[in-house]
Scaffold this motif. Structure first.
Motif, PDB file in Angstrom:
ATOM      1  N   LEU A  21       3.782   5.758  -5.536  1.00 49.90           N
ATOM      2  CA  LEU A  21       3.750   5.648  -7.200  1.00 49.90           C
ATOM      3  C   LEU A  21       2.481   6.788  -7.635  1.00 49.90           C
ATOM      4  O   LEU A  21       2.663   7.279  -8.655  1.00 49.90           O
ATOM      5  CB  LEU A  21       3.491   4.371  -7.575  1.00 49.90           C
ATOM      6  N   ALA A  22       1.537   6.795  -6.817  1.00 45.08           N
ATOM      7  CA  ALA A  22       0.576   7.533  -7.208  1.00 45.08           C
ATOM      8  C   ALA A  22       0.465   8.941  -6.776  1.00 45.08           C
ATOM      9  O   ALA A  22      -0.375  10.019  -7.375  1.00 45.08           O
ATOM     10  CB  ALA A  22      -1.003   7.171  -6.333  1.00 45.08           C
TER      11      ALA A  22
ATOM     12  N   PRO B  72      -5.830   2.582 -12.646  1.00 41.20           N
ATOM     13  CA  PRO B  72      -5.490   3.476 -11.393  1.00 41.20           C
ATOM     14  C   PRO B  72      -4.943   2.593 -10.349  1.00 41.20           C
ATOM     15  O   PRO B  72      -5.087   1.394 -10.452  1.00 41.20           O
ATOM     16  CB  PRO B  72      -6.670   4.055 -10.751  1.00 41.20           C
ATOM     17  N   LEU B  73      -3.774   3.242  -9.398  1.00 44.79           N
ATOM     18  CA  LEU B  73      -3.095   2.399  -8.538  1.00 44.79           C
ATOM     19  C   LEU B  73      -3.867   3.093  -7.216  1.00 44.79           C
ATOM     20  O   LEU B  73      -4.152   4.212  -6.764  1.00 44.79           O
ATOM     21  CB  LEU B  73      -1.663   2.974  -8.338  1.00 44.79           C
ATOM     22  N   THR B  74      -4.641   1.882  -6.676  1.00 45.90           N
ATOM     23  CA  THR B  74      -5.560   2.022  -5.586  1.00 45.90           C
ATOM     24  C   THR B  74      -5.150   1.217  -4.423  1.00 45.90           C
ATOM     25  O   THR B  74      -4.548   0.205  -4.613  1.00 45.90           O
ATOM     26  CB  THR B  74      -6.959   1.887  -6.015  1.00 45.90           C
ATOM     27  N   PRO B  75      -5.668   1.653  -3.202  1.00 45.49           N
ATOM     28  CA  PRO B  75      -5.493   0.646  -2.141  1.00 45.49           C
ATOM     29  C   PRO B  75      -6.128  -0.873  -2.211  1.00 45.49           C
ATOM     30  O   PRO B  75      -5.368  -1.890  -1.990  1.00 45.49           O
ATOM     31  CB  PRO B  75      -6.009   1.169  -1.022  1.00 45.49           C
ATOM     32  N   ALA B  76      -7.033  -0.713  -2.886  1.00 39.27           N
ATOM     33  CA  ALA B  76      -7.654  -1.930  -3.190  1.00 39.27           C
ATOM     34  C   ALA B  76      -6.778  -2.889  -4.241  1.00 39.27           C
ATOM     35  O   ALA B  76      -6.789  -4.134  -4.012  1.00 39.27           O
ATOM     36  CB  ALA B  76      -9.240  -1.895  -4.168  1.00 39.27           C
TER      37      ALA B  76
ATOM     38  N   ARG C 204       0.910  -1.142  -0.158  1.00 42.54           N
ATOM     39  CA  ARG C 204      -0.071  -0.048  -0.168  1.00 42.54           C
ATOM     40  C   ARG C 204       0.880   1.232  -0.097  1.00 42.54           C
ATOM     41  O   ARG C 204       0.586   2.214  -0.801  1.00 42.54           O
ATOM     42  CB  ARG C 204      -0.980   0.070   1.074  1.00 42.54           C
ATOM     43  N   ALA C 205       1.996   1.199   0.847  1.00 41.86           N
ATOM     44  CA  ALA C 205       2.944   2.430   0.681  1.00 41.86           C
ATOM     45  C   ALA C 205       3.442   2.574  -0.493  1.00 41.86           C
ATOM     46  O   ALA C 205       3.579   3.867  -1.022  1.00 41.86           O
ATOM     47  CB  ALA C 205       3.950   2.138   2.073  1.00 41.86           C
TER      48      ALA C 205
END
Length: 193
Positions: A95-96, A173-177, A89-90
């Motif tokens: 990256l986002a 997209p880069l997401t937590p999910a 997640r980090a």
């Protein structure tokens, strides 16, 4: 008599600070050695004496901005899955981040044409981060949470590779999910029989 070493150290710090600030303000493409020199209060020949390229200065500025060696040690709560979920997640969050992402993308382009910069980036930035993940996986193996026969470098690539693929190619997209999905799939593949 002024101490030349101390003056050099101050100049080096000013250059790295200026590079870090300017890349955030104007982006990598518009960043120039002249602008860094002007902001740092040094001549551009001083910069070229220490760094062979703009990419090398920016890499050192990035490293100086996150120079806490203890930050490379991954958490070890006793649950490798939870620890890696936090790490993945980090990475996704980094990256986002638009500023970090722009600079990192530019450096990725630079390393395609500059083998010395590529080697320095792997050795000084990517390598230590990948080694920290491998160390955490090794601890998970020793605790019986992961397969004993893992090829650790490949396992690390299996965890971070999808993140960089999505980031570089902008496929989604880069997401937590997404980070959680990558972690969950990787952990299933790495789990003991």
């Amino acid at each position: 008599m002024p101490d030349a070493t101390r003056r050099s150290e101050r100049s080096r710090d000013a250059i790295l600070t200026a590079a870090h600030e300017l890349v955030g303000e104007v982006g990598y493409r518009k960043l120039t050695i002249e602008a860094i020199a002007a902001r740092a209060g040094v001549g551009k020949q001083t910069i070229y004496r220490w760094w062979p390229s703009k990419g090398a200065v920016v890499l050192d500025a990035m490293l100086a901005a996150v120079s806490d060696p203890a930050a490379l040690a991954l958490p070890d709560t006793g649950d490798v899955h939870a620890d890696l979920r936090g790490v993945v997640r980090a990475i996704v969050e980094e990256l986002a981040d638009p500023t970090l992402s722009g600079t990192s993308r530019a450096l990725m382009i630079e390393i395609q044409e500059d083998p010395e910069l590529a080697e320095s980036m792997v050795e000084r930035l990517l390598g230590p981060n990948l080694a920290a993940i491998a160390d955490r996986l090794r601890a998970g193996q020793e605790a019986g949470q992961l397969r004993r026969d893992l090829d650790l470098p490949v396992a690390v690539e299996m965890i971070v590779g999808p993140l960089y693929h999505r980031w570089l190619l902008r496929t989604a997209p880069l997401t937590p999910a997404y980070a959680d999905t990558v972690t969950d799939l990787a952990m299933r593949a790495l789990a003991p029989g």
